[in-house]
Design a protein around this motif. Structure first.
Motif: not given
Length: 226
Positions: A140-145
């Motif tokens: 997801n977005q949080d993990a990617m960042i």
């Protein structure tokens, strides 16, 4: 010309110019001899699939150029099944950007208790890591960042372009009476950090139907390009 690696569906070479040469093979992803664009292993070989993939990729990349969508495409040679592209840095160890219009494949297998097979998903965008050993896990977005795979701005751009590019492809197919169920795209960054579409756009990374009939990847160029 230096061979860099041999991938599932393409061999990769570095040219003296600094550009990259992709050699398309007749291998496609799947399991137990059944094609599956969402699979993370080569499941079978289909004679002529490499040329078919290149023909479709050239068509769409040239279309994207007309629309101002940046890609790594430079030139291609259908007879030799090769495509010259710009070098690109992938996100992390590789990121797959998936646009889903119907609940099929791995999406349905994951969420079968919550959704009917074939349900309209209205262009849902998902991201998975290219990691065969881990089964290409969702991210997801949080993990990617947090993991430094993409910045917040890059994530937003990847999400936006995945949907917009997929919608362009969906519209092209619809003009031919075909329905796009899902598609997998890849993006990279050039030497200046600019994001661009990379790899390929072909029957090997999408599911397409005509009515209730699944269209084999090898048959798609004849339906789309002629």
């Amino acid at each position: 010309m230096e061979k860099i690696k041999s991938g599932k569906t393409k061999d990769v070479f570095r040219l003296e110019s600094g550009h990259i040469l992709l050699k398309f093979k007749d291998d496609v992803t799947g399991k137990d001899g059944v094609f599956d664009p969402g699979a993370n292993e080569v499941g079978l070989s289909i004679e002529g699939s490499g040329e078919a993939a290149l023909r479709m990729t050239r068509y769409f990349f040239e279309l994207f150029k007309e629309k101002g969508i940046p890609t790594h495409y430079v030139a291609s040679n259908i007879e030799e099944k090769t495509m010259e592209v710009l070098p690109a840095e992938v996100f992390g160890q590789g990121l797959e950007c998936i646009c889903r219009y119907r609940a099929v494949g791995s999406f349905f297998r994951r969420y079968h208790s919550c959704v009917e097979e074939g349900k309209d998903l209205d262009g849902l965008v998902e991201f998975t890591l290219k990691d065969d050993a881990a089964g290409d896990p969702l991210i997801n977005q949080d993990a990617m960042i947090m993991l430094g795979i993409a910045s917040a701005e890059e994530y937003d751009l990847l999400h936006k372009w995945t949907r917009e590019i997929s919608d362009v492809i969906k519209a092209v197919l619809a003009e031919k009476g075909l329905t796009l169920y899902d598609i997998k795209l890849e993006f990279g960054k050039d030497a200046d950090g600019r994001v661009m579409l990379i790899d390929e756009v072909s029957g090997g990374n999408m599911r397409v139907y005509k009515g209730d009939q699944y269209i084999q990847p090898l048959d798609l160029p004849g339906l789309i390009l002629e």
